[in-house]
Design an enzyme around this catalytic site. Structure first.
Site, PDB file in Angstrom:
ATOM      1  N   ARG A 164      42.187 -23.856  25.628  1.00 42.59           N
ATOM      2  CA  ARG A 164      40.643 -23.713  25.902  1.00 42.59           C
ATOM      3  C   ARG A 164      40.073 -23.278  24.525  1.00 42.59           C
ATOM      4  NH1 ARG A 164      42.637 -25.786  29.199  1.00 42.59           N
ATOM      5  NH2 ARG A 164      42.357 -25.465  31.390  1.00 42.59           N
ATOM      6  N   SER A 238      36.096 -21.992  35.622  1.00 43.45           N
ATOM      7  CA  SER A 238      36.630 -20.817  35.515  1.00 43.45           C
ATOM      8  C   SER A 238      35.890 -19.765  34.488  1.00 43.45           C
ATOM      9  CB  SER A 238      38.135 -21.048  34.697  1.00 43.45           C
ATOM     10  OG  SER A 238      38.968 -21.845  35.602  1.00 43.45           O
ATOM     11  N   GLU A 334      35.452 -17.270  29.615  1.00 44.72           N
ATOM     12  CA  GLU A 334      35.834 -18.630  29.052  1.00 44.72           C
ATOM     13  C   GLU A 334      34.117 -19.370  28.505  1.00 44.72           C
ATOM     14  OE1 GLU A 334      38.276 -21.794  31.134  1.00 44.72           O
ATOM     15  OE2 GLU A 334      36.425 -22.826  30.921  1.00 44.72           O
TER      16      GLU A 334
END
Ligand SMILES: Cc1cc2nc3c(=O)[nH]c(=O)nc-3n(C[C@H](O)[C@H](O)[C@H](O)COP(=O)(O)OP(=O)(O)OC[C@H]3O[C@@H](n4cnc5c(N)ncnc54)[C@H](O)[C@@H]3O)c2cc1C
Length: 338
Positions: A164, A238, A334
């Site tokens: 990520r 998320s 995130e």
């Protein structure tokens, strides 16, 4: 290109946050982007790039120029019996691009089906799902250097991809505007079905002949069941990353929590399931006024309607505090907060 004033950004972010942009434009070409850069420089304004707005938290009105990425076009650069190179411009919608590849018998992106957002944002956090990451398929990234106005090309190894993240989220954050991405895809199908519940879903669908199109369908089914559709219930997917811990820390936690979930990470470390920890601390399905934690997926914070960024970030802080207290593990947010 028109530059508008005082535009509502609510329809442009999947959290449906009610921020406004002082200036706004829709860039359909590299020339439009250069014009936007010149405007921001002349007016001394910051720039916010928006693709699908599915990985941002707009915490306030943006005081500069919001650039909506709308560069379109897909071309096949090369094709052999084994592989093909496809180049897509940054404003193409990601899932539509995955479908385009499958229809053209170019395989390898099927596990990334139904991820919201644009092609141009995909390298920023190296999108990933069901055992595949963008970096597995990316050949190169074309970008405009905001400092010089020059176009540059990054080969895969220059993108600094890991879980990520990439150089575009790290040391080159806010330096480049990604204008196009080239993918190296397979002509011979090699579906990846080992991750999570993909095989089970294929069996439930009655599929024995596993093709990339069927894997894509299975993954769409799984995602539709598990994740809230932002068009129905606002969210950014998320909200937290899965944290990486040493094998010693994992061993210590595992001896206390037998059902703790961890996946092998780099350098013999372990990536803990943030969703499991959030669930375990009692947050799954919890609601605080207009915000909450999705009942089907503990990693997803949702806006039931009318939430402010402050309410979302307060809930996120409480969740992080609980997880730290229970497991002595720090959760990282995130999406990018503006
Ligand atoms: C329901 C749901 C499920 C999701 N599932 C997944 C998943 O499985 N895996 C996963 O990895 N992600 C997932 N996401 C997160 C998100 O879809 C991805 O991160 C996606 O790549 C974001 O694309 P976007 O166009 O919406 O980016 P935006 O939210 O518009 O932008 C994200 C960041 O990238 C910057 N940016 C955007 N375009 C460019 C550009 N062309 N050049 C430079 N910077 C740019 C923005 O300024 C911002 O900082 C999910 C989100 C939702 C809502």
């Amino acid at each position: 290109m028109k530059i508008l004033e005082d535009q509502a950004l609510q329809p442009l972010n999947t959290f449906a946050l009610p921020a406004r942009g002082r200036y706004f434009c829709r860039a359909e070409s590299v020339d439009d982007l250069r014009e936007a850069l010149a405007f921001s420089e002349a007016e001394n304004l910051p720039i916010l790039l928006l693709g699908g707005g599915s990985n941002v938290v707009l915490s306030r009105d943006f005081p500069g120029l919001v650039v909506h990425m709308a560069l379109k076009g897909i071309e096949r650069l090369e094709e052999t019996a084994d592989h093909c190179l496809l180049r897509a411009k940054a404003g193409e919608e990601w899932h539509a691009f995955v479908e385009h590849c499958l229809q053209g018998a170019c395989f390898g992106l099927e596990n990334l089906s139904l991820i919201p957002g644009t092609v141009g944002a995909a390298p920023i956090q190296n999108i990933g799902a069901y055992g595949v990451e963008l970096r597995d398929r990316l050949e190169s990234v074309e970008a405009l250097d905001r400092a010089t106005g020059e176009t540059v090309r990054f080969a895969n190894r220059e993108c600094g991809f890991s879980y990520r993240t990439s150089v575009f989220k790290g040391r080159f954050r806010d330096r480049y505007i990604i204008t196009a991405v080239t993918l190296r895809l397979d002509k011979r199908p090699a579906p990846v079905t080992t991750y999570g519940s993909v095989e089970r879903e294929l069996r439930a669908m009655g599929e024995t002949d596993i093709t990339p199109v069927r894997v894509s369908r299975a993954i769409c089914n799984l995602r539709r069941r598990k994740l809230p559709d932002p068009a129905v219930l606002a969210n950014v997917g998320s909200f937290f990353k899965n944290p990486l811990v040493s094998s010693e820390v994992f061993g210590r936690l595992k001896s206390r929590y037998e059902d703790l979930i961890g996946y092998p990470g780099p350098d013999h470390r372990v990536r803990l399931s943030a969703g499991w920890m959030i669930d375990r601390t009692g947050w799954k399905g919890c609601r605080r006024g207009p915000v909450g934690v999705h009942a089907g997926h503990a990693l997803v914070l949702v806006n039931y309607g009318g939430a402010s960024a402050g309410e979302i970030l307060r809930l996120a802080r409480e969740i992080r505090d609980s997880v730290r207290e229970a497991f002595d593990v720090e959760l990282e947010i995130e999406p990018r907060i503006y």
